[in-house]
Design an enzyme around this catalytic site. Structure first.
Site, PDB file in Angstrom:
ATOM      1  N   SER A   7       0.364  -1.506   0.185  1.00 33.61           N
ATOM      2  CA  SER A   7      -0.723   0.249   0.222  1.00 33.61           C
ATOM      3  C   SER A   7       0.941   0.990   0.710  1.00 33.61           C
ATOM      4  CB  SER A   7      -1.261   0.049   1.279  1.00 33.61           C
ATOM      5  OG  SER A   7      -1.335   1.263   1.157  1.00 33.61           O
ATOM      6  N   HIS A  32      -1.437  -1.175  -3.927  1.00 35.45           N
ATOM      7  CA  HIS A  32      -2.689  -0.729  -3.369  1.00 35.45           C
ATOM      8  C   HIS A  32      -2.925   0.435  -3.793  1.00 35.45           C
ATOM      9  CE1 HIS A  32      -6.231  -1.839  -0.475  1.00 35.45           C
ATOM     10  NE2 HIS A  32      -5.996  -0.881   0.251  1.00 35.45           N
ATOM     11  N   ASP A  34      -4.603   3.366  -1.700  1.00 36.12           N
ATOM     12  CA  ASP A  34      -5.753   3.957  -0.386  1.00 36.12           C
ATOM     13  C   ASP A  34      -6.270   4.806  -1.171  1.00 36.12           C
ATOM     14  OD1 ASP A  34      -6.178   1.658   1.343  1.00 36.12           O
ATOM     15  OD2 ASP A  34      -4.005   2.286   1.777  1.00 36.12           O
ATOM     16  N   MET A  36      -9.178   8.240   0.127  1.00 34.21           N
ATOM     17  CA  MET A  36     -10.313   9.359   1.310  1.00 34.21           C
ATOM     18  C   MET A  36     -10.763  10.285   1.167  1.00 34.21           C
ATOM     19  SD  MET A  36      -7.116   7.938   4.830  1.00 34.21           S
ATOM     20  CE  MET A  36      -6.875   6.217   4.026  1.00 34.21           C
ATOM     21  N   HIS A  65      -8.598   1.232  -3.066  1.00 33.65           N
ATOM     22  CA  HIS A  65      -9.730   1.056  -2.246  1.00 33.65           C
ATOM     23  C   HIS A  65     -10.487   2.232  -1.662  1.00 33.65           C
ATOM     24  CE1 HIS A  65      -9.625   0.174   3.076  1.00 33.65           C
ATOM     25  NE2 HIS A  65     -11.207  -0.021   1.885  1.00 33.65           N
ATOM     26  N   MET A  67     -12.631   4.033   0.364  1.00 30.76           N
ATOM     27  CA  MET A  67     -13.062   4.856   1.426  1.00 30.76           C
ATOM     28  C   MET A  67     -13.618   6.293   1.757  1.00 30.76           C
ATOM     29  SD  MET A  67      -9.370   3.878   4.133  1.00 30.76           S
ATOM     30  CE  MET A  67      -8.234   4.152   2.627  1.00 30.76           C
ATOM     31  N   MET A 136     -11.041  -5.316   6.665  1.00 32.13           N
ATOM     32  CA  MET A 136     -10.096  -4.524   7.641  1.00 32.13           C
ATOM     33  C   MET A 136      -9.710  -4.568   8.761  1.00 32.13           C
ATOM     34  SD  MET A 136      -9.483  -1.527   5.859  1.00 32.13           S
ATOM     35  CE  MET A 136      -8.247  -0.674   6.686  1.00 32.13           C
ATOM     36  N   ASP A 174      -6.587  -5.915   5.396  1.00 34.28           N
ATOM     37  CA  ASP A 174      -5.484  -4.834   5.244  1.00 34.28           C
ATOM     38  C   ASP A 174      -5.823  -3.896   6.263  1.00 34.28           C
ATOM     39  OD1 ASP A 174      -5.003  -1.947   4.490  1.00 34.28           O
ATOM     40  OD2 ASP A 174      -6.798  -1.732   3.022  1.00 34.28           O
TER      41      ASP A 174
HETATM   42  C1  DX5 Z   1      -5.879   1.818   5.909  1.00 30.62           C
HETATM   43  C2  DX5 Z   1      -5.308   0.979   4.339  1.00 30.62           C
HETATM   44  C3  DX5 Z   1      -4.976   0.623   4.197  1.00 30.62           C
HETATM   45  C4  DX5 Z   1      -2.945   0.556   5.422  1.00 30.62           C
HETATM   46  C5  DX5 Z   1      -2.662   0.283   5.809  1.00 30.62           C
HETATM   47  O1  DX5 Z   1      -6.869   2.392   6.171  1.00 30.62           O
HETATM   48  O2  DX5 Z   1      -6.389   1.188   4.241  1.00 30.62           O
HETATM   49  O3  DX5 Z   1      -4.251   0.105   3.244  1.00 30.62           O
HETATM   50  O4  DX5 Z   1      -2.421   1.315   4.041  1.00 30.62           O
HETATM   51  O5  DX5 Z   1      -0.967   0.310   6.233  1.00 30.62           O
HETATM   52  P1  DX5 Z   1      -0.562  -0.477   7.272  1.00 30.62           P
HETATM   53  O6  DX5 Z   1      -0.744  -1.349   6.578  1.00 30.62           O
HETATM   54  O7  DX5 Z   1      -0.040   0.049   7.967  1.00 30.62           O
HETATM   55  O8  DX5 Z   1      -1.666  -0.887   8.156  1.00 30.62           O
HETATM   56 ZN    ZN Z   2      -6.652   0.041   2.236  1.00 31.47          ZN
END
Ligand code: DX5
Ligand code: ZN
Length: 223
Positions: A7, A32, A34, A36, A65, A67, A136, A174
Protein backbone atom coordinates in the site's frame (compact mmCIF):
# COMPACT_ATOMS: atom_id res chain seq x y z
CA UNK A 1 -0.06 -18.71 -4.13
CA UNK A 2 -1.25 -15.81 -1.98
CA UNK A 3 -0.58 -12.34 -3.34
CA UNK A 4 1.25 -9.35 -1.86
CA UNK A 5 -0.16 -5.85 -2.36
CA UNK A 6 2.06 -3.05 -1.01
CA UNK A 7 0.00 0.00 0.00
CA UNK A 8 1.56 3.27 -1.13
CA UNK A 9 -0.24 5.09 1.69
CA UNK A 10 2.92 4.74 3.76
CA UNK A 11 5.32 5.60 0.92
CA UNK A 12 7.04 8.95 0.40
CA UNK A 13 4.30 10.96 -1.36
CA UNK A 14 6.90 13.05 -3.17
CA UNK A 15 8.29 9.89 -4.71
CA UNK A 16 5.43 7.52 -5.47
CA UNK A 17 7.09 6.42 -8.69
CA UNK A 18 10.01 5.05 -6.73
CA UNK A 19 7.68 3.24 -4.30
CA UNK A 20 5.91 1.55 -7.20
CA UNK A 21 9.18 0.63 -8.92
CA UNK A 22 10.61 -0.86 -5.70
CA UNK A 23 7.45 -2.93 -5.25
CA UNK A 24 7.48 -4.22 -8.81
CA UNK A 25 11.22 -4.99 -8.87
CA UNK A 26 11.03 -6.80 -5.53
CA UNK A 27 8.27 -9.13 -6.74
CA UNK A 28 5.06 -7.59 -5.41
CA UNK A 29 1.88 -8.73 -7.16
CA UNK A 30 -0.48 -5.76 -6.90
CA UNK A 31 -0.26 -2.06 -6.01
CA UNK A 32 -2.83 -1.07 -3.36
CA UNK A 33 -4.04 2.54 -3.53
CA UNK A 34 -6.10 3.93 -0.63
CA UNK A 35 -8.66 6.57 -1.55
CA UNK A 36 -9.92 8.59 1.44
CA UNK A 37 -12.53 11.34 1.11
CA UNK A 38 -12.43 13.15 4.45
CA UNK A 39 -15.99 11.95 5.25
CA UNK A 40 -16.12 8.18 5.41
CA UNK A 41 -12.70 8.39 7.03
CA UNK A 42 -11.06 11.56 8.35
CA UNK A 43 -8.10 11.45 5.97
CA UNK A 44 -7.87 12.77 2.42
CA UNK A 45 -5.56 11.06 -0.01
CA UNK A 46 -5.48 10.48 -3.73
CA UNK A 47 -7.70 11.08 -6.74
CA UNK A 48 -8.04 9.25 -10.06
CA UNK A 49 -5.15 11.20 -11.60
CA UNK A 50 -2.70 9.39 -9.36
CA UNK A 51 -4.13 6.04 -10.43
CA UNK A 52 -3.64 6.94 -14.13
CA UNK A 53 -0.11 8.12 -13.40
CA UNK A 54 0.72 4.86 -11.59
CA UNK A 55 -0.74 2.81 -14.42
CA UNK A 56 1.71 4.47 -16.78
CA UNK A 57 4.63 3.40 -14.61
CA UNK A 58 3.80 -0.22 -13.81
CA UNK A 59 2.48 -3.38 -15.36
CA UNK A 60 1.16 -4.59 -12.00
CA UNK A 61 -2.59 -4.53 -11.40
CA UNK A 62 -3.76 -1.50 -9.40
CA UNK A 63 -6.14 -2.24 -6.54
CA UNK A 64 -8.19 0.80 -5.54
CA UNK A 65 -9.65 0.73 -2.02
CA UNK A 66 -12.44 3.30 -1.90
CA UNK A 67 -12.89 4.60 1.63
CA UNK A 68 -15.51 7.09 0.50
CA UNK A 69 -19.14 7.94 1.27
CA UNK A 70 -20.40 7.89 -2.29
CA UNK A 71 -18.80 4.97 -4.13
CA UNK A 72 -21.42 5.07 -6.90
CA UNK A 73 -20.27 8.56 -7.89
CA UNK A 74 -16.55 8.01 -7.48
CA UNK A 75 -15.96 4.47 -8.75
CA UNK A 76 -16.53 5.41 -12.44
CA UNK A 77 -13.70 7.96 -12.16
CA UNK A 78 -11.32 5.27 -10.96
CA UNK A 79 -12.56 2.81 -13.58
CA UNK A 80 -11.74 5.39 -16.26
CA UNK A 81 -8.37 6.01 -14.62
CA UNK A 82 -7.42 2.39 -15.28
CA UNK A 83 -7.97 0.65 -11.93
CA UNK A 84 -7.91 -3.15 -12.22
CA UNK A 85 -9.51 -3.97 -8.89
CA UNK A 86 -11.96 -1.74 -6.95
CA UNK A 87 -13.39 -2.34 -3.50
CA UNK A 88 -16.18 -0.33 -1.93
CA UNK A 89 -17.27 -0.37 1.71
CA UNK A 90 -20.50 -2.13 2.64
CA UNK A 91 -20.99 0.60 5.28
CA UNK A 92 -20.94 3.30 2.58
CA UNK A 93 -23.03 1.84 -0.21
CA UNK A 94 -26.81 2.12 -0.25
CA UNK A 95 -27.29 0.18 -3.48
CA UNK A 96 -24.49 -2.31 -3.07
CA UNK A 97 -25.52 -4.76 -5.79
CA UNK A 98 -25.76 -1.97 -8.36
CA UNK A 99 -22.48 -0.39 -7.27
CA UNK A 100 -20.70 -3.74 -7.61
CA UNK A 101 -22.30 -4.42 -10.97
CA UNK A 102 -21.01 -1.09 -12.32
CA UNK A 103 -17.45 -2.25 -11.56
CA UNK A 104 -17.96 -5.77 -12.92
CA UNK A 105 -19.61 -4.56 -16.11
CA UNK A 106 -16.37 -2.79 -16.99
CA UNK A 107 -14.41 -6.01 -16.59
CA UNK A 108 -12.66 -5.09 -13.32
CA UNK A 109 -12.38 -7.24 -10.22
CA UNK A 110 -15.02 -6.07 -7.76
CA UNK A 111 -14.73 -6.33 -4.00
CA UNK A 112 -16.59 -5.31 -0.89
CA UNK A 113 -14.67 -4.01 2.11
CA UNK A 114 -15.82 -4.52 5.70
CA UNK A 115 -14.77 -2.51 8.74
CA UNK A 116 -13.56 -4.56 11.72
CA UNK A 117 -16.91 -4.39 13.57
CA UNK A 118 -19.04 -5.15 10.51
CA UNK A 119 -20.20 -8.78 10.53
CA UNK A 120 -19.55 -10.98 7.50
CA UNK A 121 -23.24 -11.90 7.29
CA UNK A 122 -23.82 -8.45 5.73
CA UNK A 123 -22.45 -10.17 2.59
CA UNK A 124 -25.16 -12.86 2.62
CA UNK A 125 -26.86 -11.66 -0.56
CA UNK A 126 -23.85 -10.34 -2.44
CA UNK A 127 -21.04 -12.84 -1.81
CA UNK A 128 -21.77 -14.76 -5.02
CA UNK A 129 -21.24 -11.59 -7.08
CA UNK A 130 -17.85 -10.70 -5.63
CA UNK A 131 -14.35 -11.36 -6.86
CA UNK A 132 -12.95 -10.54 -3.44
CA UNK A 133 -13.80 -9.47 0.07
CA UNK A 134 -11.51 -6.97 1.76
CA UNK A 135 -11.53 -7.47 5.52
CA UNK A 136 -10.18 -4.45 7.37
CA UNK A 137 -8.02 -5.66 10.23
CA UNK A 138 -7.63 -2.12 11.60
CA UNK A 139 -10.18 0.69 11.54
CA UNK A 140 -9.71 2.42 8.19
CA UNK A 141 -8.16 5.86 7.96
CA UNK A 142 -4.47 5.52 8.74
CA UNK A 143 -1.49 3.36 8.07
CA UNK A 144 0.68 2.01 10.87
CA UNK A 145 -2.03 0.81 13.26
CA UNK A 146 -1.95 -2.41 15.27
CA UNK A 147 -3.59 -5.51 13.84
CA UNK A 148 -6.89 -6.35 15.61
CA UNK A 149 -6.38 -9.90 16.88
CA UNK A 150 -10.04 -10.93 16.77
CA UNK A 151 -9.75 -10.64 12.97
CA UNK A 152 -8.24 -14.14 12.81
CA UNK A 153 -11.60 -15.66 13.73
CA UNK A 154 -13.43 -13.46 11.24
CA UNK A 155 -11.10 -14.48 8.41
CA UNK A 156 -11.44 -18.20 9.12
CA UNK A 157 -15.23 -17.90 9.32
CA UNK A 158 -15.30 -16.17 5.95
CA UNK A 159 -12.93 -18.77 4.51
CA UNK A 160 -15.21 -21.64 5.66
CA UNK A 161 -18.25 -19.88 4.28
CA UNK A 162 -16.64 -19.33 0.87
CA UNK A 163 -15.43 -22.92 0.80
CA UNK A 164 -18.85 -24.25 1.82
CA UNK A 165 -20.42 -22.33 -1.05
CA UNK A 166 -17.75 -23.66 -3.46
CA UNK A 167 -16.88 -20.11 -4.53
CA UNK A 168 -13.49 -18.79 -5.57
CA UNK A 169 -13.91 -15.39 -3.89
CA UNK A 170 -10.57 -14.09 -2.66
CA UNK A 171 -10.03 -12.78 0.87
CA UNK A 172 -7.90 -9.63 1.06
CA UNK A 173 -6.58 -8.48 4.44
CA UNK A 174 -5.75 -4.85 5.10
CA UNK A 175 -4.20 -3.33 8.20
CA UNK A 176 -1.38 -4.22 10.54
CA UNK A 177 0.09 -6.91 8.30
CA UNK A 178 3.72 -7.67 9.17
CA UNK A 179 6.11 -10.54 8.53
CA UNK A 180 5.35 -11.85 12.06
CA UNK A 181 1.61 -12.36 11.54
CA UNK A 182 1.57 -13.54 7.93
CA UNK A 183 1.96 -17.26 8.68
CA UNK A 184 -1.14 -17.25 10.87
CA UNK A 185 -3.05 -15.13 8.34
CA UNK A 186 -2.22 -17.68 5.67
CA UNK A 187 -3.54 -20.47 7.87
CA UNK A 188 -6.71 -18.42 8.45
CA UNK A 189 -7.26 -18.39 4.69
CA UNK A 190 -5.93 -15.06 3.42
CA UNK A 191 -5.35 -14.77 -0.33
CA UNK A 192 -4.21 -11.16 -0.69
CA UNK A 193 -2.02 -9.36 1.86
CA UNK A 194 -2.03 -5.55 1.88
CA UNK A 195 0.96 -4.11 3.73
CA UNK A 196 1.82 -0.43 4.01
CA UNK A 197 3.98 0.74 6.90
CA UNK A 198 5.67 -2.62 7.47
CA UNK A 199 7.10 -2.24 3.95
CA UNK A 200 7.57 1.46 3.30
CA UNK A 201 8.54 2.50 6.83
CA UNK A 202 11.11 -0.28 7.05
CA UNK A 203 14.81 0.39 6.46
CA UNK A 204 14.76 -1.85 3.42
CA UNK A 205 11.37 -1.90 1.63
CA UNK A 206 12.61 -4.19 -1.17
CA UNK A 207 14.09 -6.63 1.36
CA UNK A 208 10.83 -6.66 3.34
CA UNK A 209 8.82 -7.41 0.20
CA UNK A 210 11.21 -10.26 -0.64
CA UNK A 211 10.85 -11.63 2.90
CA UNK A 212 7.05 -11.43 2.69
CA UNK A 213 7.03 -13.17 -0.69
CA UNK A 214 9.20 -15.94 0.78
CA UNK A 215 6.65 -16.44 3.59
CA UNK A 216 3.88 -16.71 1.01
CA UNK A 217 5.75 -19.24 -1.11
CA UNK A 218 6.59 -21.37 1.96
CA UNK A 219 2.86 -21.30 2.74
CA UNK A 220 2.19 -22.66 -0.72
CA UNK A 221 4.63 -25.56 -0.19
CA UNK A 222 2.81 -26.52 3.03
CA UNK A 223 -0.57 -26.87 1.23
C1 DX5 B 1 -5.92 1.92 6.09
C2 DX5 B 1 -5.67 1.49 4.67
C3 DX5 B 1 -4.57 0.54 4.50
C4 DX5 B 1 -3.23 1.01 5.00
C5 DX5 B 1 -2.64 -0.14 5.74
O1 DX5 B 1 -7.10 2.60 6.20
O2 DX5 B 1 -6.80 0.91 4.08
O3 DX5 B 1 -4.46 0.05 3.17
O4 DX5 B 1 -2.34 1.40 4.00
O5 DX5 B 1 -1.51 0.29 6.38
P1 DX5 B 1 -0.67 -0.63 7.35
O6 DX5 B 1 -0.21 -1.81 6.55
O7 DX5 B 1 0.43 0.26 7.78
O8 DX5 B 1 -1.58 -1.03 8.47
ZN1 ZN C 1 -6.47 -0.13 2.04
Amino acid sequence: MALLAPSILSADFTNIQDAVRIAEDAGADIIHVDIMDGHFVPGLTFGPQLVSAIKEKTSLPVDVHLMVDNPAVLSPLFIDAGADWISIHVEASIHLQRDIQIIKDKGLKAGVALNPATPIHTLQNILHDLDYVLLMTVNPGWGGQTFIESSHRKISHLRSWIKGQKLDTLIEIDGGVETVNMDQLLLDGTDVFVAGSSIYKSDDPAGTIAQMKAILSRGKEKE
